[in-house]
Design an enzyme around this catalytic site. Structure first.
Site, PDB file in Angstrom:
ATOM      1  N   GLU A  59       0.178   0.544   6.193  1.00 40.32           N
ATOM      2  CA  GLU A  59      -1.072   1.248   6.418  1.00 40.32           C
ATOM      3  C   GLU A  59      -1.950   0.349   7.287  1.00 40.32           C
ATOM      4  OE1 GLU A  59      -3.131   2.440   2.854  1.00 40.32           O
ATOM      5  OE2 GLU A  59      -4.723   3.377   4.053  1.00 40.32           O
ATOM      6  N   ARG A 285       9.034  -6.633  -4.924  1.00 37.27           N
ATOM      7  CA  ARG A 285       8.014  -7.248  -4.093  1.00 37.27           C
ATOM      8  C   ARG A 285       8.216  -8.748  -4.031  1.00 37.27           C
ATOM      9  NH1 ARG A 285       2.787  -5.731  -2.873  1.00 37.27           N
ATOM     10  NH2 ARG A 285       2.780  -3.489  -2.995  1.00 37.27           N
ATOM     11  N   LYS A 295      -4.029  -6.919  -0.364  1.00 38.75           N
ATOM     12  CA  LYS A 295      -4.921  -6.828   0.795  1.00 38.75           C
ATOM     13  C   LYS A 295      -6.379  -6.859   0.350  1.00 38.75           C
ATOM     14  CE  LYS A 295      -2.127  -3.829   3.545  1.00 38.75           C
ATOM     15  NZ  LYS A 295      -2.034  -2.420   3.904  1.00 38.75           N
TER      16      LYS A 295
HETATM   17  P1  ATP Z   1      -1.584  -3.685  -0.660  1.00 37.24           P
HETATM   18  O1  ATP Z   1      -1.110  -3.131  -1.963  1.00 37.24           O
HETATM   19  O2  ATP Z   1      -1.947  -5.125  -0.714  1.00 37.24           O
HETATM   20  O3  ATP Z   1      -2.605  -2.832   0.029  1.00 37.24           O
HETATM   21  P2  ATP Z   1       0.575  -2.394   0.527  1.00 37.24           P
HETATM   22  O4  ATP Z   1       1.883  -2.587  -0.070  1.00 37.24           O
HETATM   23  O5  ATP Z   1      -0.131  -1.143   0.151  1.00 37.24           O
HETATM   24  O6  ATP Z   1      -0.316  -3.650   0.282  1.00 37.24           O
HETATM   25  P3  ATP Z   1       1.305  -1.387   3.037  1.00 37.24           P
HETATM   26  O7  ATP Z   1       0.659  -1.557   4.358  1.00 37.24           O
HETATM   27  O8  ATP Z   1       1.295  -0.035   2.441  1.00 37.24           O
HETATM   28  O9  ATP Z   1       0.624  -2.437   2.090  1.00 37.24           O
HETATM   29  O10 ATP Z   1       2.774  -1.988   3.040  1.00 37.24           O
HETATM   30  C1  ATP Z   1       3.737  -1.663   3.997  1.00 37.24           C
HETATM   31  C2  ATP Z   1       5.092  -1.965   3.452  1.00 37.24           C
HETATM   32  O11 ATP Z   1       5.201  -3.328   3.077  1.00 37.24           O
HETATM   33  C3  ATP Z   1       5.397  -1.144   2.234  1.00 37.24           C
HETATM   34  O12 ATP Z   1       6.679  -0.565   2.411  1.00 37.24           O
HETATM   35  C4  ATP Z   1       5.399  -2.125   1.102  1.00 37.24           C
HETATM   36  O13 ATP Z   1       6.340  -1.761   0.160  1.00 37.24           O
HETATM   37  C5  ATP Z   1       5.754  -3.433   1.792  1.00 37.24           C
HETATM   38  N1  ATP Z   1       5.167  -4.558   1.073  1.00 37.24           N
HETATM   39  C6  ATP Z   1       3.862  -4.784   0.847  1.00 37.24           C
HETATM   40  N2  ATP Z   1       3.687  -5.879   0.088  1.00 37.24           N
HETATM   41  C7  ATP Z   1       4.912  -6.393  -0.159  1.00 37.24           C
HETATM   42  C8  ATP Z   1       5.415  -7.521  -0.895  1.00 37.24           C
HETATM   43  N3  ATP Z   1       4.586  -8.362  -1.518  1.00 37.24           N
HETATM   44  N4  ATP Z   1       6.756  -7.714  -0.936  1.00 37.24           N
HETATM   45  C9  ATP Z   1       7.582  -6.878  -0.298  1.00 37.24           C
HETATM   46  N5  ATP Z   1       7.185  -5.799   0.393  1.00 37.24           N
HETATM   47  C10 ATP Z   1       5.869  -5.544   0.471  1.00 37.24           C
HETATM   48 MG    MG Z   2       0.219   0.816   0.534  1.00 41.42          MG
END
Ligand code: ATP
Ligand code: MG
Length: 590
Positions: A59, A285, A295
């Site tokens: 996102e 994760r 984030k």
């Molecule tokens: P946050 O929860 O901090 O906002 P997010 O996972 O919502 O982070 P996105 O931009 O939606 O952030 O993530 C894009 C991709 O990265 C998603 O497919 C998510 O599963 C993956 N991702 C995010 N954080 C991790 C992590 N700590 N380990 C592995 N994959 C991750």
């Molecule tokens: Mg997300």
């Protein structure tokens, strides 16, 4: 949840490590894991005719961090291993928090990590199709407009042990639903006054299946579609359908989405997608000790001024790590080494650091830099007719791990700087470096002996007077006498002044925020210390972003924003020389 160290180590140990691959470009773990096993099966006999297509779907509401790097390495790496492709898809369905600057930064970071998307696409590219499909579900009697507010909807969803309550609007006619959804779309209603929901089962054991919301009204400007849309799809409605539109075969996401998988499949089934429809698979994760990865928390660090921005070298963002001097290859090797698991756990940050150190040990040029200088005067150094101390040119090895890196010239003179803590007035037994009457070797220089110590009004040492032995130029004394220490130095008259940032852990707690407290409670206010250092002139060969070993001190990255056309002014400590990961393993007996 905290995993005991040994459990984490055991889990790491199960994964096939393929680090140390030296080929250029992306490296990934080609060992076996459940995702690669599945891809292997599907690509030989599966539903996709041998095709593998993945996507990385961030996102655009923040910058990528090391957790995202794991997902990027998996999506791009695994697809590449099976001759497949990977899309970079921006999941831009929340207009209020998303922005073009994140879109650009994310693309830059993905490419910096070493991966090239097959195509860059946006969920908003599909808004028309998603909307048309929503209308199709309404027509099939599988979706309805609900006039309840968000709070009521949430209350009526029930719990794990209590059934949900049907909305009073659940049995609206198809015609009324079509009319209301059209008017929602046209912007006739206020935000929050109505939503479109899938009509599944309010008593479903999986809460995600209790009539999930598909569209909500948002009177917001979208950075790509402007003011065209008044309704925006939810993550669940947009995600699987976007995968299907693109021809994604394997939609890899993190474990918290496993309860969403039945819904993912349900939508695609209702839309008549066949057996070659995309399928979702979840993986753990990445969590790292001494680090936060949300984030929201990272944003808080920036907004409250605890760091100097998203690209601060203390941040676990890709930009922060890059400024800090973490090479993309070391990050990829780390991701490959830890592999893919089905259970969430936490990796030690020292493991990541050891990949960074190993990389730099092989590749970084060596330079001498004094972080905390004390002046040394060589009293028997030759003086020219004009009374100036004569300069001598020494030769030093650029990288003992790489003969091809050659040597460099280092000026030596009668006035030098050495590290303040390489001298002690009254040394304890095990201190072998410089002290009154003591002789040491200056690396690539001569043996010197401290003959006199000058002190200030408070007894602090201000200057050391030493003699040198001209016969020791080769690093050995012709009479065979030994010294117990070799220290680094810089010629004072030739020194380049540097600002050097030293870093400690940003969070003192290895698991910030575990046990429910605010992770910022263990924020280390002293995670960054600035030093005014003295460097040998050949520091000028180091380009912005390049990493060099300051001999005996660690690896340091020249600041990315340093003016490339002038002498370096600023370095960041990337990582120290000591392999703390090895120590952790020793303690664990592995
Ligand atoms: P946050 O929860 O901090 O906002 P997010 O996972 O919502 O982070 P996105 O931009 O939606 O952030 O993530 C894009 C991709 O990265 C998603 O497919 C998510 O599963 C993956 N991702 C995010 N954080 C991790 C992590 N700590 N380990 C592995 N994959 C991750
Ligand atoms: Mg997300």
């Amino acid at each position: 949840m905290r995993l005991p160290l040994a459990a984490v180590a055991g889990w790491i140990g199960q994964v096939n490590a393929t680090s140390g691959d030296d080929r250029e470009g992306p490296t990934s773990n080609s060992g076996t894991d459940f995702i690669r096993e599945m891809l292997k099966q599907h690509s030989s006999s599966g539903p996709y005719g041998g095709r593998v297509q993945t996507r990385f779907p961030p996102e655009p509401n923040g910058f990528l961090h090391i957790g995202h790097a794991k997902s990027i390495c998996l999506n791009f790496g695994a697809a590449d291993e099976f001759g497949g492709t990977t899309m970079l898809r921006f999941d831009d369905t929340n207009p209020e928090t998303e922005d073009e600057r994140f879109v650009e930064a994310i693309q830059e970071d993905v490419r910096w990590l070493g991966f090239e998307p097959e195509q860059v696409v946006y969920a908003s590219d599909y808004f028309d199709q998603l909307h048309a499909w929503a209308v199709e579900l309404i027509e099939k009697g599988l979706a309805y407009v609900d006039d309840q507010d968000a709070e009521t909807i949430s209350e009526n969803r029930g719990g794990f042990t209590t059934p949900g309550v049907d909305s009073p609007w659940r049995d609206r006619s198809v015609e009324e639903n079509l009319d209301l959804f059209a008017r929602m779309t046209a912007g006739e209603f206020d935000e929050g006054s109505r939503v479109l929901r899938a009509k599944i089962d309010m008593n479903h054991e999986n809460m995600q299946m209790r009539d999930p919301v598909m569209y909500r009204i948002r009177n917001q400007h979208h950075f790509r579609t402007g003011d065209r849309w008044k309704v925006y799809p939810t993550y669940d409605w947009a995600h699987g359908q976007s995968d299907a539109i693109e021809g994604t075969t394997h939609s890899l996401c993190t474990l918290e989405f496993d309860s969403h998988r039945p819904l993912y499949d349900w939508y695609l089934e209702q839309l008549g997608q066949g057996p070659d429809r995309p399928r979702q698979t979840e993986f753990a994760r990445l969590n790292l000790t001494h680090t936060v990865m949300s984030k929201r928390k990272l944003l808080q660090l920036v907004e409250e001024g605890h760091v100097d921005g998203w690209d601060d070298a203390r941040m676990p963002t890709i930009r922060g790590l890059r400024r800090r001097g973490y090479p993309a290859k070391a990050i990829r090797d780390f991701a490959g080494h830890i592999g893919i698991a089905k259970v969430n756990g936490t990796h030690e940050i020292e493991l990541l650091e050891s990949f960074v150190r190993t990389h730099h040990n092989a590749n970084a040029l060596r330079r001498m830099v004094v972080l905390d200088p004390i002046e040394v005067v060589i009293t028997n150094w030759p003086v020219d007719d004009d009374g100036m101390s004569r300069a001598d040119v020494r030769e030093a090895i650029n990288n003992p791990e790489d003969a091809a890196a050659g040597t460099r010239e280092v000026p030596f003179s009668g006035r030098l700087f050495i590290e303040r803590d390489d001298f002690m007035l009254d040394p304890p037994k095990k201190f072998f470096r410089l002290a009154p009457g003591r002789e040491v070797r200056l690396r690539a220089g001569y043996f010197i002996t401290c003959t006199e110590v000058e002190t200030g009004p408070d007894g602090e040492v201000t200057r050391l007077l030493c003699t040198y032995d001209p016969e020791t130029a080769g690093g050995q004394a012709p009479d065979g006498r030994k010294v117990k220490a070799t220290i680094h130095w810089v010629s004072a008259d030739h020194a380049v002044d540097l600002d050097v940032a030293l870093y400690e852990r940003l969070f003192t707690d290895p698991h910030p925020g575990a046990d429910g407290e605010d992770p910022l409670a263990s924020l280390n206010p002293d995670a960054k210390t600035m030093k005014r250092a003295k460097a040998e002139p050949a520091i000028a060969d180091i380009a912005p972003g390049d990493v060099v070993q300051f001999e005996r001190l660690g690896y340091f990255a020249r600041d990315l924003d340093d003016d490339p056309s002038s002498v370096p002014t600023m370095f960041h400590r990337t990582v120290g020389l000591r392999d703390e990961w090895a120590n952790i393993q020793k303690r664990q007996g592995t």
